[in-house]
Each structure stands twice: as structure tokens, then as C-alpha cells.
Design an enzyme around this catalytic site. Structure first.
Site, PDB file in Angstrom:
ATOM      1  N   CYS A   1      -4.146  -6.601  -9.908  1.00 60.30           N
ATOM      2  CA  CYS A   1      -3.155  -7.409  -9.188  1.00 60.30           C
ATOM      3  C   CYS A   1      -3.298  -7.220  -7.678  1.00 60.30           C
ATOM      4  CB  CYS A   1      -1.749  -7.078  -9.692  1.00 60.30           C
ATOM      5  SG  CYS A   1      -0.507  -8.315  -9.244  1.00 60.30           S
TER       6      CYS A   1
ATOM      7  N   HIS B   1      -2.125  -7.715 -15.573  1.00 60.03           N
ATOM      8  CA  HIS B   1      -1.811  -6.308 -15.816  1.00 60.03           C
ATOM      9  C   HIS B   1      -2.236  -5.906 -17.234  1.00 60.03           C
ATOM     10  CE1 HIS B   1       0.553  -5.362 -12.169  1.00 60.03           C
ATOM     11  NE2 HIS B   1       0.822  -6.659 -12.184  1.00 60.03           N
TER      12      HIS B   1
ATOM     13  N   GLU C   1      -2.253  -2.959 -18.413  1.00 57.34           N
ATOM     14  CA  GLU C   1      -1.540  -1.764 -18.848  1.00 57.34           C
ATOM     15  C   GLU C   1      -0.265  -2.067 -19.625  1.00 57.34           C
ATOM     16  OE1 GLU C   1      -0.070  -2.519 -14.571  1.00 57.34           O
ATOM     17  OE2 GLU C   1      -1.855  -2.858 -15.799  1.00 57.34           O
TER      18      GLU C   1
END
Length: 509
Positions: A79, A167, A169
Site C-alpha cells: 500500500c 493488503h 496480511e
């Protein structure tokens, strides 16, 4: 030597989550604020650049010269990290026409690229950014797109530097863990051998080297962190570890005796100290939460210091500090700027003159539990809910008395016992009862009562940073309420707290 992935934090709310995902893939990682990057980290295998609430176009945006490491070790920008890579090396980053938040789908990917190995077209990813990369730098290529984001992922030619605008994660990115594993395994060449057992072996070796034959004193709380820290030290230095478990009168019903017994079964050298009267005296006429915390902390240090001085030639103080405590106590420019000054980090009075040893300093809570399990500790001890350091004093709103604590202990015991009996305890991250500073009218038999009210609190969470209230069954809550009102004389009303964190906190004080 342990292989290390370094995560540079630019203030993202997801930075800890990146670290957790890397650790789950059996790779050791550390988080550093972006402005504290240091060269020559031993056995550095790669870097991950976190997201940020800032725009790279702003004058006060978090900045680090990426040329220090770009092209020297593998780099993955996520990002803001990706936008910073593009921006610094000649690309263009502009405000997006549409704010790109939420689910998106990878409509085009280079499936043979090592970063996207095994990832399918149309895989769901999670976007969270207002800016977008409109032009890539020279000597780069596009490796993924979504419907709305043309440059969803890119790489620099002839070097292992990558940027992704989503993202991986977060759980919403359905193949995010695979992408991270591709980066760690295929690109960084990590061996993925950082396991609880390897941590235990390396930590015991380091503790022996650090402490030698010195004596160490440790204050046990009955919680997971201090207990696992004690077991690691016990394995390393044996009889040179002296543990002190203080009964401050603010523990749960029967907890002091139960936990003391469990420690002795583990073979630990533990001394139980009754000091409830000292704590109640220190809390007299104090109703402000911060004053209560300070009074408890000051009294604990006095009691602990007095007991520690009874042990000759102690040189070390052991603490159960864990990684979130450390991260939260380090200032980062961004929203994760110092959240709190943690009681385990830098809070030792000068007069104690002891060196600090923190064997769990680099672990998250779930990792601490896995290490404890590998050490052979019981599930009952490792599965205990988190409990506030100041104990039940911050669950008695307003002034604290021994009478209020006794009522709260009884109510809390009923709630926790029924959670266990109904197989709900392990579905809840933390639970407790709050003693409210109000009384309410009730009717018992033919008599009017005017007694105390309590609130039940039960939340689900991973690490306490955020939490949601647990949707416990109505019939279960009815049973808890009925048991408390019927069996705890002095309480005639029970309510259930349905507030999430944020905006509320888990504890009321």
C-alpha cells in the site's frame, strides 16, 4: 543465527498484523519505526514496507531513503510502501477518482511470477487507500491489476523489489498468506524454521550466556506471560531464579491458592506473599482510575522490593514483557504513535538497581502460549483469560473497599465457572464482572431491596488491540444473572455490556 525479516512501520493499523502473518509462516521478523532503520542487521533476509494513513504527496509524509536497501535485499512495499517505491523512483502517485476501500478482485496477474505463484485470477484482495499509482517508474513492469486499479502490483526489473497496493496480511485477502509465503520462501529464501522449539532452544542458550550464575527475581502474576517467562528462566538457570507471587487482595476468588499450587507443580521456586491489607489501605478514598493504578503500582513495587531484598545478591529483575508492549511504547510518526507507556517497559524505579531480563520481549501473545505448550505447561494455565494488572480494583468503579471486592469476587466466580461449565470459556478472549457505582430497587420475596448492580463483560479478540462483544446465548445470560442475584447477597441487578473496542475499551477503567 536467526534469519530476520524487517518490517518498517509507517504508521499503519495493520503493521502488527503483517508481523503476525510472517511469524505464522515460521519466519522471525521485527518491526521498526521507519525513521529508525539501521543497516547491518545480522542475517537480514528481506524488508517489508508497511501501509500508512498518510499520502506520499504530502510534505509531512513519513519518508525514508529507499536507495539504502533497494536492490541489496528483497523488498515488498504494501500500500503506502508500494506508493513510496513508485514515488521515489520516478513514478506518479495521485489521488484516486474513487476511494479504494474494501474487497477487489485480481482480474489480471502474471501467474508465473514468483510473487504470484499459485495465486488465481479473480482472487479476492483487500484495498485500503485513497491514492493510487497512475504511472510506474522506468525499469519496472506491471504484474497485477484489479477492475479499478491498473497498477495493483509491480516489480523492478532485474532486482527483487516489489510493490502491491492491496493488503495481503488481512483475512479478507483470500490468498494473501500464500503471497507472503511466496515472498518469504521463493524470493527471500527463508528456511521457515523459526518454531516454538527453536525459540526455546535459542532463548535458553542466550539466557545462560547473559545471566551466568547470577540470581534473578521475578514477580509472578498468575498470567500467561509471567508464567512462561518463569519456565524459560527455570530451564536456563534453575535454582538461581526466585519467584514472588503477591496476593494483593484484588485477585479472583481462590486464585492465589490455586495458582500458587500450579506453580509448585511446575517445580518453580515461588514464595507467596499476603499483602492485601497494604493494597486496601493504599486505595482508601481513591476513586480516579489513574490514581488507583498508581497506588497499586507503587504498593506492589514496595512489597516486591522488600521481598527482593530478603534474597542476597540479586542482580537481575525478570519481566514478562511481550512484543506488543514494546511496539506500543515506541513512538512512530502516524496513528500508531505512542499508544501507551506500558508498565513493563521502562518502569523500574532507580533505587532497585537491578538489570532487566525479558525472555518474551519478541513474542506476541499467541506465540507465548505456543512456547508454553512446547515447555509442557498445562492447558489450564496457558488458556487463562487476560487479567488486568491492577486486578479487580479497576473493575470496581469508584472507590475500592474489601467488602466490594468480596461481592465482585463472588459474582465473577459464578460468571467464569458457568462459562467453563457451558463450554463457552474458550470461545471468549476475556470476561469479567464490573461492579457499578449505583444501587437499584429490587423485590425479593415480599421485601423491597436497594442493592448493587453489576455488568457482565465478555469480548472476542486476537490481541486486545480491537475487540467485539461476545454474542452469548440469552438463556446462558439469564442463568448467570439468576445465579448471581440469588447467591450473592448485596447484588440485585445484572446487565450485559454490548460495547466494542473501539470506541469503548475492554475494561471500564
Amino acid at each position: 543465527m536467526i534469519e530476520t525479516i524487517l518490517i518498517l512501520d509507517f504508521g499503519s493499523q495493520y503493521t502488527q498484523l503483517i508481523a503476525r502473518r510472517v511469524r505464522e509462516l515460521n519466519v522471525y521478523c521485527e518491526i521498526l519505526p521507519f525513521h529508525k532503520y539501521q543497516e547491518n542487521i545480522p542475517n537480514l533476509k528481506g524488508l517489508i514496507l508497511s501501509g500508512s494513513p498518510h499520502s506520499v504527496r504530502n510534505d509531512d509524509a513519513p519518508f525514508v531513503d529507499l536507495s539504502f536497501f533497494k536492490g541489496k535485499v528483497p523488498v515488498l512495499g504494501i500500500c503506502y510502501g508500494a506508493q513510496l517505491l513508485a514515488y521515489q523512483f520516478g513514478g506518479k502517485v495521485q489521488a484516486s477518482n474513487t476511494r479504494e476501500y474494501g474487497r477487489a478482485h485480481l482480474t489480471k496477474i502474471q501467474e508465473q511470477h514468483p510473487l504470484f505463484n499459485g495465486i488465481k485470477t479473480n482472487s479476492t484482495v483487500w484495498m485500503s487507500h485513497a491514492d493510487t499509482i497512475t504511472e510506474l517508474p522506468e525499469n519496472t513492469q506491471n504484474i497485477a491489476q484489479t477492475t479499478d486499479v491498473k497498477n495493483a502490483a509491480f516489480c523492478f526489473n532485474n532486482e527483487q523489489t516489489y510493490g502491491i497496493q492491496f493488503h495481503p496480511e488481512v483475512y479478507h485477502s483470500e490468498q494473501g498468506a500464500l503471497l507472503l509465503e511466496n515472498f518469504l520462501k521463493n524470493i527471500c529464501q527463508c528456511s521457515q524454521d523459526w518454531t516454538p522449539q527453536s525459540f526455546i532452544e535459542s532463548t535458553i542458550f542466550e539466557l545462560k550466556k547473559q545471566i551466568g550464575n547470577d540470581k534473578v527475581v521475578l514477580g509472578l502474576s498468575g498470567g500467561v506471560d509471567s508464567s512462561v517467562a518463569a519456565m524459560l528462566l527455570h530451564k536456563a538457570i534453575g535454582k538461581h531464579l526466585y519467584c514472588i507471587f503477591v496476593d494483593n487482595g484484588l485477585l479472583r476468588k481462590g486464585e492465589f491458592e490455586q495458582v500458587l499450587e500450579s506453580y509448585q507443580h511446575l517445580g518453580l521456586n515461588v514464595k507467596g506473599v499476603y499483602a492485601a491489607d497494604k493494597f486496601y489501605k493504599a486505595l482508601e478514598n481513591r476513586s480516579d482510575p489513574e490514581q488507583k493504578r498508581k497506588a497499586i503500582g507503587k504498593t506492589f513495587i514496595e512489597v516486591f522490593d522488600e521481598e527482593a531484598h530478603l534474597i542476597k545478591d540479586v542482580k537481575w529483575l525478570a519481566q514478562g514483557t511481550i512484543y506488543p508492549d514494546v511496539i506500543e511504547s515506541v513512538s512512530v510518526k502516524g496513528p500508531s504513535a505512542t499508544i501507551k507507556s506500558h508498565h513493563n517497559v521502562g518502569g523500574l524505579p532507580d533505587y532497585m538497581k537491578l538489570k532487566i531480563v525479558e525472555p518474551l520481549r519478541n513474542l506476541f501473545k499467541d506465540e507465548v502460549r505456543r512456547v508454553g505448550a512446547a515447555l509442557g505447561m498445562s492447558h489450564d494455565l496457558l488458556g487463562r483469560h487476560p487479567f488486568p494488572g491492577p486486578g479487580l480494583a479497576i473493575r470496581v468503579l469508584g472507590s475500592v473497599t474489601s467488602e466490594k471486592i468480596k461481592l465482585l469476587q463472588e459474582a465473577d466466580h459464578i460468571f467464569i465457572s458457568l462459562l467453563k461449565a457451558h463450554k463457552l470459556y474458550e470461545t471468549v478472549w476475556q470476561a469479567g464482572v464490573i461492579f457499578l457505582p449505583v444501587q437499584s430497587v429490587g423485590v425479593m420475596g415480599d421485601e423491597r431491596t436497594y442493592e448493587h448492580a453489576v455488568a457482565l463483560r465478555a469480548v472476542s479478540s486476537t490481541d486486545g488491540m480491537t475487540a467485539d462483544w461476545c454474542h452469548l446465548p440469552y438463556d446462558f445470560l439469564a442463568k448467570v444473572s439468576n445465579e448471581i442475584i440469588n447467591k450473592v447477597k448485596g447484588i440485585n441487578r445484572v446487565v450485559y455490556d454490548i460495547s466494542s473496542k473501539p470506541p469503548a475499551t475492554i475494561e471500564w477503567e
